[in-house]
Motif scaffolding. Structure first.
Motif, PDB file in Angstrom:
ATOM      1  N   GLN A   1       0.812  -1.217   0.000  1.00 15.89           N
ATOM      2  CA  GLN A   1       0.000   0.000   0.000  1.00 15.89           C
ATOM      3  C   GLN A   1       0.850   1.273   0.000  1.00 15.89           C
ATOM      4  N   GLY A   2       1.920   1.286   0.808  1.00 16.78           N
ATOM      5  CA  GLY A   2       2.782   2.480   0.882  1.00 16.78           C
ATOM      6  C   GLY A   2       3.388   2.792  -0.485  1.00 16.78           C
ATOM      7  N   LEU A   3       3.828   1.744  -1.168  1.00 15.79           N
ATOM      8  CA  LEU A   3       4.442   1.915  -2.487  1.00 15.79           C
ATOM      9  C   LEU A   3       3.412   2.456  -3.480  1.00 15.79           C
ATOM     10  N   CYS A   4       2.238   1.833  -3.510  1.00 19.32           N
ATOM     11  CA  CYS A   4       1.217   2.255  -4.477  1.00 19.32           C
ATOM     12  C   CYS A   4       0.720   3.664  -4.161  1.00 19.32           C
ATOM     13  N   GLU A   5       0.679   4.018  -2.860  1.00 17.70           N
ATOM     14  CA  GLU A   5       0.285   5.395  -2.511  1.00 17.70           C
ATOM     15  C   GLU A   5       1.355   6.372  -2.977  1.00 17.70           C
ATOM     16  N   GLN A   6       2.622   6.046  -2.676  1.00 20.00           N
ATOM     17  CA  GLN A   6       3.687   6.985  -3.062  1.00 20.00           C
ATOM     18  C   GLN A   6       3.775   7.133  -4.583  1.00 20.00           C
ATOM     19  N   LEU A   7       3.475   6.067  -5.318  1.00 21.26           N
ATOM     20  CA  LEU A   7       3.539   6.139  -6.787  1.00 21.26           C
ATOM     21  C   LEU A   7       2.257   6.707  -7.393  1.00 21.26           C
ATOM     22  N   GLY A   8       1.247   6.959  -6.544  1.00 19.56           N
ATOM     23  CA  GLY A   8       0.005   7.586  -7.025  1.00 19.56           C
ATOM     24  C   GLY A   8      -0.896   6.636  -7.793  1.00 19.56           C
ATOM     25  N   VAL A   9      -0.768   5.310  -7.569  1.00 21.92           N
ATOM     26  CA  VAL A   9      -1.615   4.367  -8.310  1.00 21.92           C
ATOM     27  C   VAL A   9      -2.618   3.642  -7.408  1.00 21.92           C
ATOM     28  N   MET A  10      -2.581   3.973  -6.109  1.00 20.04           N
ATOM     29  CA  MET A  10      -3.419   3.241  -5.147  1.00 20.04           C
ATOM     30  C   MET A  10      -4.906   3.331  -5.511  1.00 20.04           C
ATOM     31  N   ASP A  11      -5.359   4.533  -5.899  1.00 22.95           N
ATOM     32  CA  ASP A  11      -6.789   4.700  -6.189  1.00 22.95           C
ATOM     33  C   ASP A  11      -7.113   4.460  -7.665  1.00 22.95           C
ATOM     34  N   LYS A  12      -6.136   3.982  -8.413  1.00 25.22           N
ATOM     35  CA  LYS A  12      -6.371   3.768  -9.854  1.00 25.22           C
ATOM     36  C   LYS A  12      -6.287   2.290 -10.207  1.00 25.22           C
ATOM     37  N   GLY A  13      -6.549   1.443  -9.232  1.00 29.34           N
ATOM     38  CA  GLY A  13      -6.504   0.001  -9.506  1.00 29.34           C
ATOM     39  C   GLY A  13      -5.103  -0.580  -9.417  1.00 29.34           C
ATOM     40  N   GLY A  14      -4.136   0.205  -8.908  1.00 31.47           N
ATOM     41  CA  GLY A  14      -2.771  -0.316  -8.734  1.00 31.47           C
ATOM     42  C   GLY A  14      -2.033  -0.434 -10.061  1.00 31.47           C
ATOM     43  N   VAL A  15      -1.409  -1.588 -10.253  1.00 29.45           N
ATOM     44  CA  VAL A  15      -0.597  -1.813 -11.460  1.00 29.45           C
ATOM     45  C   VAL A  15      -0.900  -3.213 -12.007  1.00 29.45           C
ATOM     46  N   VAL A  16      -0.421  -3.460 -13.217  1.00 28.34           N
ATOM     47  CA  VAL A  16      -0.390  -4.832 -13.755  1.00 28.34           C
ATOM     48  C   VAL A  16       0.986  -5.382 -13.411  1.00 28.34           C
ATOM     49  N   ARG A  17       1.002  -6.566 -12.798  1.00 26.68           N
ATOM     50  CA  ARG A  17       2.305  -7.137 -12.418  1.00 26.68           C
ATOM     51  C   ARG A  17       2.617  -8.344 -13.287  1.00 26.68           C
ATOM     52  N   ILE A  18       3.727  -8.244 -14.017  1.00 27.95           N
ATOM     53  CA  ILE A  18       4.218  -9.371 -14.810  1.00 27.95           C
ATOM     54  C   ILE A  18       5.369  -9.980 -14.010  1.00 27.95           C
ATOM     55  N   GLY A  19       5.156 -11.181 -13.516  1.00 24.92           N
ATOM     56  CA  GLY A  19       6.164 -11.805 -12.642  1.00 24.92           C
ATOM     57  C   GLY A  19       6.765 -13.020 -13.304  1.00 24.92           C
ATOM     58  N   CYS A  20       8.023 -12.905 -13.725  1.00 28.71           N
ATOM     59  CA  CYS A  20       8.697 -14.063 -14.342  1.00 28.71           C
ATOM     60  C   CYS A  20       9.382 -14.890 -13.254  1.00 28.71           C
ATOM     61  N   MET A  21       9.447 -16.172 -13.501  1.00 29.47           N
ATOM     62  CA  MET A  21      10.212 -17.089 -12.650  1.00 29.47           C
ATOM     63  C   MET A  21      11.248 -17.783 -13.542  1.00 29.47           C
ATOM     64  N   HIS A  22      12.089 -18.636 -12.922  1.00 21.55           N
ATOM     65  CA  HIS A  22      13.137 -19.279 -13.731  1.00 21.55           C
ATOM     66  C   HIS A  22      12.542 -20.184 -14.808  1.00 21.55           C
ATOM     67  N   TYR A  23      11.264 -20.611 -14.640  1.00 20.99           N
ATOM     68  CA  TYR A  23      10.678 -21.518 -15.629  1.00 20.99           C
ATOM     69  C   TYR A  23      10.062 -20.785 -16.820  1.00 20.99           C
ATOM     70  N   ASN A  24      10.056 -19.465 -16.783  1.00 16.95           N
ATOM     71  CA  ASN A  24       9.505 -18.720 -17.929  1.00 16.95           C
ATOM     72  C   ASN A  24      10.529 -18.625 -19.053  1.00 16.95           C
ATOM     73  N   THR A  25      10.008 -18.354 -20.268  1.00 14.38           N
ATOM     74  CA  THR A  25      10.880 -18.352 -21.448  1.00 14.38           C
ATOM     75  C   THR A  25      10.787 -17.016 -22.189  1.00 14.38           C
ATOM     76  N   ILE A  26      11.785 -16.796 -23.027  1.00 17.13           N
ATOM     77  CA  ILE A  26      11.796 -15.611 -23.898  1.00 17.13           C
ATOM     78  C   ILE A  26      10.561 -15.641 -24.813  1.00 17.13           C
ATOM     79  N   GLU A  27      10.202 -16.847 -25.294  1.00 16.08           N
ATOM     80  CA  GLU A  27       9.045 -16.980 -26.202  1.00 16.08           C
ATOM     81  C   GLU A  27       7.760 -16.560 -25.482  1.00 16.08           C
ATOM     82  N   GLU A  28       7.654 -16.888 -24.212  1.00 15.41           N
ATOM     83  CA  GLU A  28       6.453 -16.488 -23.455  1.00 15.41           C
ATOM     84  C   GLU A  28       6.379 -14.965 -23.344  1.00 15.41           C
TER      85      GLU A  28
END
Ligand SMILES: Cc1ncc(COP(=O)(O)O)c(C=O)c1O
Length: 411
Positions: A371-398
């Motif tokens: 919450q602190g991060l989203c408030e400081q970045l001004g996105v808290m009341d705008k639905g936050g952000v889209v988070r793309i989270g890669c792990m070691h099993y993800n690929t360049i093609e994905e």
């Protein structure tokens, strides 16, 4: 790393949904799980489901599983002993219970530092404990350009009254890694304890609690390819010195005195298998010590994850309508995890995640309790952000498929 061989170990990555292979960029909300973890959990429940302390084989097995899980996590975190590893339902429940115990000694003049980078499990727990004691809570700001913590602000907040610093090793929203080792050194100069949230960091980087010299470090196995089990490492003097709230007949010995109620033993069986899975990402065979294999494994996965980050950031340059919060500099890829916080011109985060979800590309939208991060970045009341989270099993093609969909969405 042999990506196709390791991916074939994950049933989720091999499945088809509506005839297509789903793509999982939801790792920071919970990673996919290899078959070995599923088998370990099923074998425990199928043959040994029991409890601690009985005079029969399945109870003996349960005690053994718990010991193996403590040792596996001790290896993962480089804890000096397995007896300093505490298990619980999840990181949040454990952190609330540690915050109750640690704050017993706080007084009105005491000060606590939490951060704007943290998930609120490592904020609300301490804030509410401080409120009960009349202690003051300071919130450490982030540098908005790269979403790391503002170290000059940190220095200005520390003083002889600081009792505890609660800080995240890496942001679960932007992936920015904080210089936690330096923060611990600084906090210790004032006699303050440091409680590190390594939940987001743990699947991406090797942790060394002895090198960090942290007082406590928390993580959660479902983020590193295991089941839903919370974990706290503590220095022995603290695990012995602070007094937890516990049921009176339960033994008052470390580490069990911190573990309220019956643990998920099947989960602990899965924890052992998850650590073994990570160790298997090294080229070293099982004759080498597990910590050594883990060191090599994280070197391999970090190299692949940095390549994913590099590709992601270079593809992102094609889309001026997409804004990224966090580290973008290619020379600093080692200072981030491959987790990307995005906003889209003219689109709510939920609209983006729903569009991707329809194509079976799994991503999260929202504030992720940061919450602190989203408030400081001004996105808290705008639905936050889209988070793309890669792990070691993800690929360049994905990643390329994701950007194809971004192109379709943005027309
Ligand atoms: C950085 C971070 N800390 C803490 C938590 C809470 O962990 P748990 O779900 O084990 O309570 C999360 C969960 O998403 C997280 O991402």
């Amino acid at each position: 790393m042999n990506l196709s061989a390791l991916r074939s170990q994950f049933p989720a990555l091999m499945q088809k949904v509506d005839g297509a292979a789903p793509i999982f960029f939801d790792g920071p909300g919970g990673a996919q799980v290899p078959q070995s973890v599923l088998e370990a959990m099923s074998a425990y429940l199928g043959f040994y489901n029991s409890n601690l302390g009985g005079a029969f084989f399945s109870s003996d097995k349960t005690v053994a599983v718990m010991g193996e899980a403590r040792q596996a996590i001790a290896d993962l975190l480089n804890s000096p002993s397995a007896g300093q590893i505490v298990f619980g339902a999840n990181m949040t429940s454990l952190t609330f219970s540690f915050s109750r115990a640690i704050s017993r000694q706080w007084q009105a003049n005491d000060e606590i530092i939490v951060t704007n980078a943290d998930h609120y499990s490592n904020v609300s727990s301490w804030r509410q404990a401080a409120e009960d004691k009349g202690a003051t809570v300071h919130a450490l700001r982030i540098n908005e350009e790269d979403c790391t913590l503002d170290m000059a602000h940190f220095e200005s907040l520390l003083n002889a009254n600081t009792k505890l610093v609660a800080v995240t090793y890496a942001s679960n929203t932007t992936g920015s890694i904080n210089d936690v080792k330096r923060m611990i050194e600084m906090a210790h100069q004032y006699g303050a304890l440091v409680y590190v949230d390594a939940v987001h960091y743990a699947p991406h980087e090797l942790i060394d609690v002895q090198d960090l010299d942290c007082d406590f470090l928390a993580c959660s196995a479902y983020k590193f390819f295991g089941p839903h089990v919370g974990i706290v490492y503590g220095k022995r003097e603290h695990l012995e010195g602070f007094t937890p709230y516990k049921v009176e007949p339960a033994k008052d010995v470390v580490p069990g005195r911190w573990e309220t109620g019956t643990q998920s033993f099947e989960g602990l069986a899965g924890v052992v298998a998850a650590v073994e899975y990570i160790a298997s990402l090294s080229e070293l065979d099982a004759s080498h010590a597990r910590r050594k294999r883990l060191e090599a494994a994280f070197t391999n996965s970090k190299m692949h994850e940095m390549a994913l980050s590099k590709h992601f950031l270079s593809r992102l340059k094609e889309f001026p309508q997409i804004k990224l919060f966090g580290i973008t500099d290619e020379s600093r890829l080692a200072q981030r995890t491959p987790t990307f916080a995005l906003t889209f011109e003219g689109l709510e985060p939920r609209q983006v995640s729903e569009f991707l979800g329809k194509h079976h590309v799994c991503v999260w939208d929202g504030n992720f309790y940061a919450q602190g991060l989203c408030e400081q970045l001004g996105v808290m009341d705008k639905g936050g952000v889209v988070r793309i989270g890669c792990m070691h099993y993800n690929t360049i093609e994905e990643i390329d498929r994701l950007f194809e969909l971004f192109a379709q969405l943005l027309g």
